[in-house]
Design a protein around this motif. Structure first.
Motif, short mmCIF file in Angstrom:
data_model
loop_
_atom_site.label_atom_id
_atom_site.label_comp_id
_atom_site.label_asym_id
_atom_site.label_seq_id
_atom_site.Cartn_x
_atom_site.Cartn_y
_atom_site.Cartn_z
N ALA A 27 0.84 -1.20 0.00
CA ALA A 27 0.00 0.00 0.00
C ALA A 27 0.87 1.25 0.00
O ALA A 27 0.57 2.23 -0.70
CB ALA A 27 -0.93 0.00 1.21
N GLN A 28 1.95 1.23 0.76
CA GLN A 28 2.87 2.37 0.78
C GLN A 28 3.43 2.62 -0.61
O GLN A 28 3.48 3.76 -1.07
CB GLN A 28 4.02 2.11 1.77
N ALA A 29 3.83 1.56 -1.29
CA ALA A 29 4.37 1.71 -2.65
C ALA A 29 3.32 2.29 -3.60
O ALA A 29 3.63 3.15 -4.44
CB ALA A 29 4.86 0.36 -3.17
N SER A 30 2.08 1.86 -3.45
CA SER A 30 1.00 2.39 -4.29
C SER A 30 0.82 3.89 -4.04
O SER A 30 0.71 4.68 -4.99
CB SER A 30 -0.32 1.67 -4.02
N ILE A 31 0.77 4.28 -2.79
CA ILE A 31 0.55 5.69 -2.46
C ILE A 31 1.75 6.53 -2.89
O ILE A 31 1.59 7.66 -3.36
CB ILE A 31 0.23 5.86 -0.96
N GLU A 32 2.96 6.02 -2.76
CA GLU A 32 4.13 6.75 -3.25
C GLU A 32 4.01 7.01 -4.74
O GLU A 32 4.32 8.09 -5.23
CB GLU A 32 5.42 5.98 -2.93
N THR A 33 3.54 6.01 -5.48
CA THR A 33 3.38 6.15 -6.92
C THR A 33 2.35 7.22 -7.26
O THR A 33 2.60 8.09 -8.10
CB THR A 33 2.96 4.81 -7.55
N PHE A 34 1.20 7.18 -6.61
CA PHE A 34 0.13 8.12 -6.94
C PHE A 34 0.37 9.51 -6.36
O PHE A 34 -0.10 10.50 -6.91
CB PHE A 34 -1.22 7.59 -6.48
N SER A 35 1.08 9.60 -5.25
CA SER A 35 1.31 10.91 -4.63
C SER A 35 2.55 11.62 -5.18
O SER A 35 2.72 12.81 -4.97
CB SER A 35 1.47 10.76 -3.12
N ASN A 36 3.40 10.88 -5.85
CA ASN A 36 4.66 11.42 -6.36
C ASN A 36 5.56 11.90 -5.22
O ASN A 36 6.32 12.85 -5.36
CB ASN A 36 4.41 12.55 -7.36
N ARG A 37 5.46 11.25 -4.08
CA ARG A 37 6.32 11.49 -2.91
C ARG A 37 6.82 10.14 -2.42
O ARG A 37 6.15 9.14 -2.58
CB ARG A 37 5.55 12.18 -1.77
N ILE A 38 8.01 10.13 -1.82
CA ILE A 38 8.55 8.89 -1.30
C ILE A 38 8.79 9.01 0.20
O ILE A 38 9.00 10.10 0.72
CB ILE A 38 9.85 8.46 -2.02
N TYR A 39 8.77 7.87 0.87
CA TYR A 39 8.91 7.85 2.32
C TYR A 39 10.23 8.47 2.76
O TYR A 39 10.30 9.13 3.79
CB TYR A 39 8.79 6.41 2.83
N ALA A 40 11.29 8.28 1.99
CA ALA A 40 12.61 8.81 2.36
C ALA A 40 12.60 10.33 2.49
O ALA A 40 13.45 10.90 3.18
CB ALA A 40 13.65 8.38 1.34
N ASP A 41 11.66 11.00 1.87
CA ASP A 41 11.56 12.47 1.93
C ASP A 41 10.57 12.95 2.99
O ASP A 41 10.16 14.11 2.97
CB ASP A 41 11.13 13.04 0.56
N THR A 42 10.20 12.10 3.92
CA THR A 42 9.20 12.43 4.93
C THR A 42 9.55 13.71 5.70
O THR A 42 8.67 14.51 6.00
CB THR A 42 8.99 11.26 5.90
N SER A 43 10.82 13.91 5.99
CA SER A 43 11.22 15.09 6.77
C SER A 43 10.92 16.40 6.04
O SER A 43 10.82 17.45 6.66
CB SER A 43 12.71 15.02 7.13
N ARG A 44 10.75 16.35 4.75
CA ARG A 44 10.47 17.56 3.96
C ARG A 44 8.98 17.77 3.71
O ARG A 44 8.59 18.73 3.06
CB ARG A 44 11.21 17.47 2.62
N ILE A 45 8.14 16.89 4.22
CA ILE A 45 6.70 16.98 3.99
C ILE A 45 6.03 17.60 5.20
O ILE A 45 6.34 17.27 6.33
CB ILE A 45 6.12 15.57 3.71
N ARG A 46 5.11 18.52 4.94
CA ARG A 46 4.42 19.22 6.03
C ARG A 46 3.56 18.27 6.86
O ARG A 46 3.08 17.25 6.36
CB ARG A 46 3.54 20.33 5.46
N THR A 47 3.34 18.63 8.11
CA THR A 47 2.58 17.81 9.05
C THR A 47 1.18 17.52 8.54
O THR A 47 0.69 16.39 8.62
CB THR A 47 2.51 18.52 10.42
N ARG A 48 0.52 18.52 8.00
CA ARG A 48 -0.85 18.32 7.49
C ARG A 48 -0.86 17.32 6.34
O ARG A 48 -1.74 16.46 6.25
CB ARG A 48 -1.42 19.66 7.04
N ASP A 49 0.12 17.40 5.46
CA ASP A 49 0.20 16.46 4.34
C ASP A 49 0.52 15.05 4.84
O ASP A 49 0.02 14.07 4.29
CB ASP A 49 1.24 16.93 3.32
#
Length: 148
Positions: A27-49
């Motif tokens: 599921a994580q891989a699917s959401i990374e594909t559709f969101s165009n964001r990857i887990y490794a970049d979590t520190s750069r993603i806003r709390t609300r997102d």
């Protein structure tokens, strides 16, 4: 421990569905594909997102668990059987509907509208409205013709 925006426990809390670590990773891989964001970049993603990404992973994990052979499906927009036709949107066969809703709430997935004020709106440049007779004394008028 799976590197995902949601934990298996959060999937249970959000959806009531129990998933394995493998299903959560999928599921994580699917959401990374559709969101165009990857887990490794979590520190750069806003709390609300991150909140919406967590929900998207949880919903996607629950949805994928109930799907048959998700990775070998055809890319179809229309399905017909026994005279009944079903029209699908472009992600209907690969992205869960609630996961899609959660992803649409991420800041980078929404449309951007920029409002540029025109000179004819009230309060522009401290003069008031250029269309208002009351502000005529505040504007410098020049003839439109080239004048010779």
């Amino acid at each position: 421990m799976v590197d995902a925006w949601a934990t298996a426990q959060q999937v249970i809390e959000i959806t009531g569905v129990t998933v394995s670590d493998v299903q959560l990773t999928q599921a994580q891989a699917s959401i990374e594909t559709f969101s165009n964001r990857i887990y490794a970049d979590t520190s750069r993603i806003r709390t609300r997102d991150l909140y919406w990404l967590r929900n998207a992973v949880a919903y996607q994990a629950a949805w994928e668990k109930g799907q048959y052979d998700l990775n070998t499906r055809l890319d179809a927009n229309q399905v017909q059987q026994d005279g009944v036709v079903g029209n699908l949107n472009d992600k209907a066969m690969t992205l869960g509907p609630r996961a899609k809703q959660a992803l649409q709430r991420c800041s980078w997935m929404r449309g951007r509208t920029i409002h540029v004020r025109s000179a004819f709106e009230d309060g522009q440049r401290g003069y008031g409205s250029v269309l208002s007779d009351a502000s005529d004394e505040q504007h410098h008028w020049t003839p439109m013709g080239g004048g010779a």
